[in-house]
Design an enzyme around this catalytic site. Sequence first.
Site, mmCIF file in Angstrom:
data_model
loop_
_atom_site.group_PDB
_atom_site.id
_atom_site.type_symbol
_atom_site.label_atom_id
_atom_site.label_comp_id
_atom_site.label_asym_id
_atom_site.label_seq_id
_atom_site.Cartn_x
_atom_site.Cartn_y
_atom_site.Cartn_z
ATOM 1 N N GLY A 263 0.829 -1.193 0.000
ATOM 2 C CA GLY A 263 0.000 0.000 0.000
ATOM 3 C C GLY A 263 0.864 1.244 0.000
ATOM 4 O O GLY A 263 0.579 2.209 -0.694
ATOM 5 N N ALA A 264 1.936 1.191 0.796
ATOM 6 C CA ALA A 264 2.861 2.317 0.895
ATOM 7 C C ALA A 264 4.117 1.839 1.603
ATOM 8 O O ALA A 264 4.158 0.752 2.173
ATOM 9 C CB ALA A 264 2.220 3.481 1.661
ATOM 10 N N MET A 265 5.157 2.683 1.562
ATOM 11 C CA MET A 265 6.420 2.389 2.241
ATOM 12 C C MET A 265 6.891 3.649 2.939
ATOM 13 O O MET A 265 6.931 4.726 2.343
ATOM 14 C CB MET A 265 7.473 1.898 1.243
ATOM 15 C CG MET A 265 8.825 1.599 1.852
ATOM 16 S SD MET A 265 8.743 0.239 3.033
ATOM 17 C CE MET A 265 10.231 0.562 3.989
ATOM 18 N N GLU A 266 7.313 3.490 4.206
ATOM 19 C CA GLU A 266 7.532 4.615 5.103
ATOM 20 C C GLU A 266 8.867 5.310 4.967
ATOM 21 O O GLU A 266 9.356 5.915 5.938
ATOM 22 C CB GLU A 266 7.371 4.136 6.549
ATOM 23 C CG GLU A 266 8.427 3.144 7.028
ATOM 24 C CD GLU A 266 8.031 1.689 6.888
ATOM 25 O OE1 GLU A 266 8.577 0.848 7.603
ATOM 26 O OE2 GLU A 266 7.158 1.404 6.037
ATOM 27 N N ASN A 267 9.495 5.291 3.816
ATOM 28 C CA ASN A 267 10.810 5.906 3.651
ATOM 29 C C ASN A 267 10.865 7.288 4.299
ATOM 30 O O ASN A 267 10.047 8.157 3.978
ATOM 31 C CB ASN A 267 11.137 6.069 2.157
ATOM 32 C CG ASN A 267 10.785 4.849 1.351
ATOM 33 O OD1 ASN A 267 11.287 3.763 1.587
ATOM 34 N ND2 ASN A 267 9.892 5.029 0.387
ATOM 35 N N HIS A 297 -0.781 5.919 8.908
ATOM 36 C CA HIS A 297 0.083 4.767 9.226
ATOM 37 C C HIS A 297 1.533 5.070 8.867
ATOM 38 O O HIS A 297 2.448 4.868 9.680
ATOM 39 C CB HIS A 297 -0.439 3.556 8.446
ATOM 40 C CG HIS A 297 0.357 2.313 8.566
ATOM 41 N ND1 HIS A 297 -0.148 1.174 9.163
ATOM 42 C CD2 HIS A 297 1.601 1.982 8.151
ATOM 43 C CE1 HIS A 297 0.769 0.209 9.116
ATOM 44 N NE2 HIS A 297 1.834 0.684 8.497
ATOM 45 N N GLU A 298 1.754 5.562 7.652
ATOM 46 C CA GLU A 298 3.132 5.836 7.225
ATOM 47 C C GLU A 298 3.737 6.991 8.011
ATOM 48 O O GLU A 298 4.954 7.002 8.269
ATOM 49 C CB GLU A 298 3.165 6.139 5.722
ATOM 50 C CG GLU A 298 2.581 5.041 4.838
ATOM 51 C CD GLU A 298 3.138 3.662 5.128
ATOM 52 O OE1 GLU A 298 4.351 3.548 5.435
ATOM 53 O OE2 GLU A 298 2.368 2.686 5.068
ATOM 54 N N HIS A 301 5.122 5.724 11.248
ATOM 55 C CA HIS A 301 6.425 5.090 11.062
ATOM 56 C C HIS A 301 7.580 6.080 11.149
ATOM 57 O O HIS A 301 8.707 5.684 11.447
ATOM 58 C CB HIS A 301 6.488 4.421 9.683
ATOM 59 C CG HIS A 301 5.922 3.051 9.634
ATOM 60 N ND1 HIS A 301 6.290 2.061 10.509
ATOM 61 C CD2 HIS A 301 5.031 2.480 8.771
ATOM 62 C CE1 HIS A 301 5.645 0.947 10.206
ATOM 63 N NE2 HIS A 301 4.867 1.170 9.158
#
Length: 831
Positions: A263-267, A297-298, A301
């Site tokens: 869904g997404a990535m918290e970079n 959510h991200e 993180h």
Amino acid sequence: MSVASYPSLRQSEARERAELLTVRSYEVRLDLREAETAETFGSVTTVRFESAGGRTFVDVKAVAVHAVRLDGQPLDPAAVEHGRLALDVPAGEHELVVDAAMPYRNDGEGMHRHRDPADGRTYLYVMSFMDAAPSVWACFDQPDLKAPYTMHVTAPDGWTVVGNAPATAPSSDDGAWSLGPTQPLSTYFVTLVAGPYHVLRDEHDGIGLGLSSRQALAPHLDKDADELFTLTRQCFDEFHRLFGIRYPFGEYHQAFVPEFNAGAMENPGCVTFRDQLVFDTRVTRGVRISRASTVAHEMAHQWFGNIVTPVWWDDLWLNESFAEYMGNRLTADVTQYDDAWEQVAWARRQWGLTADARPSTHPVAGNGAADAQAALQNFDGISYAKGSSVLKQLCTRLGDDVFFAGVVDHLTTHRFGNATMHDLFASWERAGAGDLADVVDQWLRTAGADVVRLDRAAGVLHRTAPADHPAERTHRFDLAVLRGGEVATSTVTLADAATPLDGAAPPDDAAVVLDPWEQSWGVYVPDAVTLGALRDELPRVTDPLLRAAAWNNVKSGYRQLAVDPDLVVDLAVAALPAHDTDGHTRPWLLGEVVPAASPGAAERLLGAALELTASAEPAGELQLSAFRTAVLLCRDPDRLRGWLAQAPDGVEVDLDVRWRLLVQLATLGAVDVPELDAELAREVSSVAHLGHVTALASLPTEQAKERAWRLFTGADDAANHDVDAAGQGFWRDGQAELVRPYVERYVADLPATADVRAGWLLALAARAFFPRTMADDDALARLRELRDGDALVPAVRRAVADQVSDLEHRLAVRRAFPKPPSRPLPGPGAS
């Protein structure tokens, strides 16, 4: 060597390397000038590190290594073997330079390259998660070897580059974009987003904000920008209030990128999202809530995961469970989506409970991630939904003051470092939580979920722990008693195997919903009286969370073989679960329940869906959800074609609706390839492209199935989303005789996919093309042999094992509730 051939880093190797090394910094130079035509790009890495002295290795997954220098002295590039360069260095500070050609990829990992079918433009992004980082730059690829990054990127004219730090545009000196140095980052957080992206910028509380998408989505991003920026501002304010720790990563960019696996990535500084979250067709509120909670959510993180990172993947829940809980909480508390917990109930609860019921269940914490690829399979409903539920319970038990004081202590003590579960619980105990051993032992270290049943005659609630995962968990939750349209609640505490209800015993004719507000984690099985009463009571329920919880009780009962499929159909006809507007109930209801029910179930449900489509508010949420259900149930090509020309009043035939109809027509064999090609040519977009792939695979012809199968095996190269879309179309109800030979081909061909794929896509393809409609004893026997043999790599074996478990359950339902006449059982359809 293909990226599929490299070994995955083992936890034991990571421990040894972490004891030996301290990484000081990375400087990475990437040459992307030929991105539109070349198959590789230039990557020059300078890594500075300190060693205690001894042998180690650096990860390099290159197409070709041109040169290697250690402390100024050349090393043989041929020494790079199996994605690793062995090093033997004395104690002290060192500098390693690796000059390599790295691959452009189309599997959503590494340097992913996408050519937009809408306009032919090329877009890049880096997903360095798990084992993918070394296919972009040389690195010590493990979570606990953090270091600052500086990146220099040479890109084509007209491109924009964003990443983990604010980017400085090229000067006349070197023509390269410059980013960094960053704060210390784990390798799997490092990203780059480069291409002719459409970029929007804003600012909040001294933090630069950005959004970007493909040019084809620009008008839709513009339309959604105010909502996205508002969500971001609201979440920043709340996280700053709760933690008292400022966001430390500079700007905050949210990049919507094509063909993203997750869904997404918290970079840090540059979160990447799948660009389906920029809505170019009509979506329901449920989908918007999902996007909002993903944004939150991200952002969670950025503190829990990015400031403090787990030492190894066996503590991945420290990232995901926390971000899941905080993302849902903030979405409900501070955004316009105050009904977010309802969406959680529909979308996440059964995902987690199903994972917890399979043989592959694992503890929330300490999940046995022996290597990185094994850990990838544990990014599941247990690490997200169950872990989040446990943290929600813990916060209720401790109260916000102690809960967040412990979190702040954890973030402060281990700032920009790594930590374990024990470190976190030590922080909570220092904050005044007391002894939390019961939470760790019973809820986090023990797999499985308790089954809770109401014994109405005895006035007792029975709690049963899984036989293979015994536990002594204490549950505290409410009961909702539904009678005559009225709802009464009471609170119960289950500490023993049998808990008397005393004065809370329900009336003999009332429906009882266990844990309606989802205060605990368990499999709640409704009794026979409740199931009968719900047919009258469910249509009267106005509380959205109670409605979702009632359906979750029914779903759990069905999983426990305690609910007849015919009764589920009766309930759905009485109160179609269209309030699950995101469609999570449809695959279960249409793909599992209806085929196991008595003949005529599909027609009854179609009638209910059409009735709700006609009676619901035109252009409203319920109408769209009901109509999507009707499309999946309709077997009349003339009616489907009629809807293509003129849908029911209030339903817009946009691209999403159009391709849902075309996929259903394709499944029925009522459309051919030239017509589908012509439909795609009418309006080329990602929605249309993937709909076209699914429709082609759904056609009931040998040619269609063979074409899709070539995508599965890798004989024809295809991007990750195309492989998934083809798999969703391949196995269709009513096509059993056509696809039956592919059960054996799946068994024969699946093992070799590990030679052409790696990471996320490897298991995704195994799941997408699993023979889910072939639930008969012969097929199941062959699939069990595949699962139990030694031909599959661990990641694929896990995916197959989960699918076999689900197939076994479908057959168990058929045996428990036999319905003449016997017929093949289809699997879950598209949602």
